[in-house]
Write a protein that holds these residues in place. Structure first.
Motif, PDB file in Angstrom:
ATOM      1  N   ASN A   1      -5.803  -6.193  13.968  1.00 27.63           N
ATOM      2  CA  ASN A   1      -6.658  -4.223  13.656  1.00 27.63           C
ATOM      3  C   ASN A   1      -4.958  -3.147  14.440  1.00 27.63           C
ATOM      4  O   ASN A   1      -4.770  -2.199  13.588  1.00 27.63           O
ATOM      5  CB  ASN A   1      -7.526  -3.848  14.175  1.00 27.63           C
ATOM      6  N   ARG A   2      -4.253  -3.180  15.338  1.00 28.01           N
ATOM      7  CA  ARG A   2      -2.951  -2.598  16.065  1.00 28.01           C
ATOM      8  C   ARG A   2      -2.344  -2.558  14.718  1.00 28.01           C
ATOM      9  O   ARG A   2      -1.636  -1.902  14.531  1.00 28.01           O
ATOM     10  CB  ARG A   2      -2.700  -2.843  16.769  1.00 28.01           C
ATOM     11  N   ALA A   3      -1.827  -3.983  14.363  1.00 29.64           N
ATOM     12  CA  ALA A   3      -0.659  -3.851  13.253  1.00 29.64           C
ATOM     13  C   ALA A   3      -0.897  -3.584  11.880  1.00 29.64           C
ATOM     14  O   ALA A   3       0.220  -2.841  11.309  1.00 29.64           O
ATOM     15  CB  ALA A   3      -0.705  -6.217  13.076  1.00 29.64           C
ATOM     16  N   ILE A   4      -2.005  -3.587  11.226  1.00 33.16           N
ATOM     17  CA  ILE A   4      -2.785  -3.322   9.913  1.00 33.16           C
ATOM     18  C   ILE A   4      -2.719  -1.779  10.274  1.00 33.16           C
ATOM     19  O   ILE A   4      -2.081  -1.095   9.120  1.00 33.16           O
ATOM     20  CB  ILE A   4      -4.023  -3.596   9.826  1.00 33.16           C
ATOM     21  N   GLU A   5      -3.232  -0.805  11.068  1.00 31.65           N
ATOM     22  CA  GLU A   5      -2.576   0.547  11.804  1.00 31.65           C
ATOM     23  C   GLU A   5      -0.881   1.053  11.167  1.00 31.65           C
ATOM     24  O   GLU A   5      -1.029   1.833  10.228  1.00 31.65           O
ATOM     25  CB  GLU A   5      -3.057   0.806  12.700  1.00 31.65           C
ATOM     26  N   VAL A   6      -0.549   0.027  11.930  1.00 32.49           N
ATOM     27  CA  VAL A   6       0.842   0.150  11.270  1.00 32.49           C
ATOM     28  C   VAL A   6       1.904  -0.318  10.089  1.00 32.49           C
ATOM     29  O   VAL A   6       2.218   0.861   9.810  1.00 32.49           O
ATOM     30  CB  VAL A   6       2.142  -0.325  12.945  1.00 32.49           C
ATOM     31  N   LEU A   7       0.971  -1.237   9.724  1.00 30.17           N
ATOM     32  CA  LEU A   7       1.118  -1.123   7.897  1.00 30.17           C
ATOM     33  C   LEU A   7       0.610  -0.053   7.457  1.00 30.17           C
ATOM     34  O   LEU A   7       1.585   0.513   6.434  1.00 30.17           O
ATOM     35  CB  LEU A   7       0.094  -2.657   8.201  1.00 30.17           C
ATOM     36  N   GLU A   8      -0.669   0.598   8.209  1.00 29.67           N
ATOM     37  CA  GLU A   8      -0.865   1.550   6.859  1.00 29.67           C
ATOM     38  C   GLU A   8      -0.186   2.503   7.182  1.00 29.67           C
ATOM     39  O   GLU A   8       0.312   3.934   6.197  1.00 29.67           O
ATOM     40  CB  GLU A   8      -2.311   1.767   6.842  1.00 29.67           C
ATOM     41  N   LYS A   9       0.113   2.828   8.619  1.00 27.50           N
ATOM     42  CA  LYS A   9       1.339   3.891   8.674  1.00 27.50           C
ATOM     43  C   LYS A   9       2.095   3.785   7.722  1.00 27.50           C
ATOM     44  O   LYS A   9       3.189   4.957   7.251  1.00 27.50           O
ATOM     45  CB  LYS A   9       1.054   4.335  10.348  1.00 27.50           C
ATOM     46  N   ALA A  10       2.970   2.655   7.938  1.00 29.41           N
ATOM     47  CA  ALA A  10       4.347   2.764   7.499  1.00 29.41           C
ATOM     48  C   ALA A  10       3.778   3.022   5.483  1.00 29.41           C
ATOM     49  O   ALA A  10       4.944   3.716   4.676  1.00 29.41           O
ATOM     50  CB  ALA A  10       4.933   1.415   7.257  1.00 29.41           C
ATOM     51  N   ARG A  11       3.294   2.650   4.839  1.00 30.84           N
ATOM     52  CA  ARG A  11       2.537   2.683   3.569  1.00 30.84           C
ATOM     53  C   ARG A  11       2.566   4.470   3.065  1.00 30.84           C
ATOM     54  O   ARG A  11       3.040   4.627   2.138  1.00 30.84           O
ATOM     55  CB  ARG A  11       1.234   2.243   3.906  1.00 30.84           C
ATOM     56  N   ASP A  12       1.814   4.956   4.402  1.00 29.14           N
ATOM     57  CA  ASP A  12       1.962   6.908   4.419  1.00 29.14           C
ATOM     58  C   ASP A  12       3.285   7.181   4.214  1.00 29.14           C
ATOM     59  O   ASP A  12       3.202   8.524   3.729  1.00 29.14           O
ATOM     60  CB  ASP A  12       0.874   7.486   5.330  1.00 29.14           C
ATOM     61  N   ASP A  13       3.732   6.691   5.201  1.00 31.33           N
ATOM     62  CA  ASP A  13       5.564   7.126   4.935  1.00 31.33           C
ATOM     63  C   ASP A  13       6.841   6.944   3.695  1.00 31.33           C
ATOM     64  O   ASP A  13       6.876   5.653   3.575  1.00 31.33           O
ATOM     65  CB  ASP A  13       6.660   6.690   6.349  1.00 31.33           C
ATOM     66  N   GLU A  14       6.687   8.135   3.260  1.00 37.56           N
ATOM     67  CA  GLU A  14       7.796   7.846   2.193  1.00 37.56           C
ATOM     68  C   GLU A  14       9.103   7.984   2.566  1.00 37.56           C
ATOM     69  O   GLU A  14       9.904   6.813   1.007  1.00 37.56           O
ATOM     70  CB  GLU A  14       7.735   9.560   1.167  1.00 37.56           C
ATOM     71  N   ASP A  15       9.440   7.568   3.529  1.00 39.96           N
ATOM     72  CA  ASP A  15      10.663   6.842   4.053  1.00 39.96           C
ATOM     73  C   ASP A  15      10.329   5.294   4.078  1.00 39.96           C
ATOM     74  O   ASP A  15      11.762   5.143   4.896  1.00 39.96           O
ATOM     75  CB  ASP A  15      11.261   7.699   4.805  1.00 39.96           C
ATOM     76  N   VAL A  16       9.492   4.673   4.097  1.00 43.89           N
ATOM     77  CA  VAL A  16       9.553   3.091   4.649  1.00 43.89           C
ATOM     78  C   VAL A  16       9.053   2.182   3.253  1.00 43.89           C
ATOM     79  O   VAL A  16       7.838   2.859   3.020  1.00 43.89           O
ATOM     80  CB  VAL A  16       8.629   3.079   5.904  1.00 43.89           C
ATOM     81  N   GLU A  17       9.724   1.595   3.195  1.00 46.16           N
ATOM     82  CA  GLU A  17       9.553   0.414   1.948  1.00 46.16           C
ATOM     83  C   GLU A  17       8.573  -0.851   2.667  1.00 46.16           C
ATOM     84  O   GLU A  17       9.567  -0.374   3.608  1.00 46.16           O
ATOM     85  CB  GLU A  17      10.742   0.071   1.250  1.00 46.16           C
ATOM     86  N   ILE A  18       7.587  -1.558   2.157  1.00 46.10           N
ATOM     87  CA  ILE A  18       7.074  -2.725   2.730  1.00 46.10           C
ATOM     88  C   ILE A  18       7.530  -4.079   1.931  1.00 46.10           C
ATOM     89  O   ILE A  18       6.945  -3.231   0.729  1.00 46.10           O
ATOM     90  CB  ILE A  18       5.516  -2.334   3.281  1.00 46.10           C
ATOM     91  N   TRP A  19       8.423  -4.437   1.666  1.00 44.20           N
ATOM     92  CA  TRP A  19       8.781  -5.643   1.120  1.00 44.20           C
ATOM     93  C   TRP A  19       8.093  -6.822   1.165  1.00 44.20           C
ATOM     94  O   TRP A  19       7.551  -6.950   2.866  1.00 44.20           O
ATOM     95  CB  TRP A  19      10.240  -5.763   0.820  1.00 44.20           C
ATOM     96  N   MET A  20       8.207  -8.077   0.583  1.00 44.08           N
ATOM     97  CA  MET A  20       7.472  -9.616   1.173  1.00 44.08           C
ATOM     98  C   MET A  20       8.346  -9.975   2.092  1.00 44.08           C
ATOM     99  O   MET A  20       9.451 -10.998   1.272  1.00 44.08           O
ATOM    100  CB  MET A  20       6.971  -9.869  -0.273  1.00 44.08           C
ATOM    101  N   HIS A  21       8.418 -11.156   2.826  1.00 46.96           N
ATOM    102  CA  HIS A  21       9.605 -12.169   3.571  1.00 46.96           C
ATOM    103  C   HIS A  21       8.707 -13.043   3.860  1.00 46.96           C
ATOM    104  O   HIS A  21       9.263 -14.351   4.724  1.00 46.96           O
ATOM    105  CB  HIS A  21       9.851 -11.045   4.589  1.00 46.96           C
ATOM    106  N   GLY A  22       8.065 -13.391   3.126  1.00 51.11           N
ATOM    107  CA  GLY A  22       7.209 -15.113   2.543  1.00 51.11           C
ATOM    108  C   GLY A  22       5.369 -14.661   3.569  1.00 51.11           C
ATOM    109  O   GLY A  22       5.084 -13.774   3.991  1.00 51.11           O
ATOM    110  N   TYR A  23       4.714 -15.581   3.129  1.00 54.70           N
ATOM    111  CA  TYR A  23       3.375 -15.614   3.432  1.00 54.70           C
ATOM    112  C   TYR A  23       3.200 -16.136   4.976  1.00 54.70           C
ATOM    113  O   TYR A  23       2.996 -15.983   5.367  1.00 54.70           O
ATOM    114  CB  TYR A  23       2.363 -16.333   2.223  1.00 54.70           C
TER     115      TYR A  23
END
Length: 162
Positions: free
Chosen positions: A57-79
């Motif tokens: 839950n904490r990780a998802i909060e940070v991930l969604e915060k990153a999603r909403d930050d226009e200066d951060v891109e989330i990319w795939m680094h594997g499953y």
């Protein structure tokens, strides 16, 4: 400039949150490479991790915060983040279908959280031409790849040699 950070998981989300704060304060763009398996509540292996739900839950909060930050891109680094995951030419390397399954699982996790993935870098700098084929045939939104320094890119793909 864009700073690239690898290995966003339930084990590293606190560090990524701090990095995001620092990047924002300094006006620097960041790119966060996420690993899908620990962010997958449906993966049976996660059931044995002590406190998994809380960390998830904490990780998802940070991930969604990153999603909403226009200066951060989330990319795939594997499953699963294994050397074999995107390299079918080494021993125990993943086939086309196995690589596609890794992409499918990862993309489903990100889609669930409203995150569009447009970039990819393989774990351990290990990839093969099959990976380019999987991406180009199934994930046209991925237009940026990192580490494919010796592979022929599909049309429309940008190669950021690292």
């Amino acid at each position: 400039a864009i700073l690239r950070f690898d290995d966003f998981t339930i084990y590293s989300y606190e560090a990524f949150d701090k990095m995001m704060t620092y990047l924002d304060e300094e006006g620097i763009k960041g790119a966060f490479g996420a690993i899908g398996i620990t962010l997958d509540p449906d993966n049976e292996a996660n059931a044995s991790i002590s406190g998994y739900t809380w960390h998830y839950n904490r990780a998802i909060e940070v991930l969604e915060k990153a999603r909403d930050d226009e200066d951060v891109e989330i990319w795939m680094h594997g499953y699963v983040h294994a050397k074999e995951e995107f390299n079918d030419i080494i021993e125990n390397g993943y086939t086309y279908d196995q690589q596609k399954e890794s992409f499918d699982k990862f993309m489903a996790i990100m889609k669930k959280h409203g995150i569009e993935i447009r970039a990819f870098a393989p774990p351990n700098d290990s990839e093969s031409q099959t990976t380019v084929k999987v991406i180009s045939e199934n994930y046209p939104q991925i237009d940026t790849v990192m580490h494919f320094d010796y592979l022929k890119m599909a049309e429309g793909m940008i190669n950021l040699e690292c």
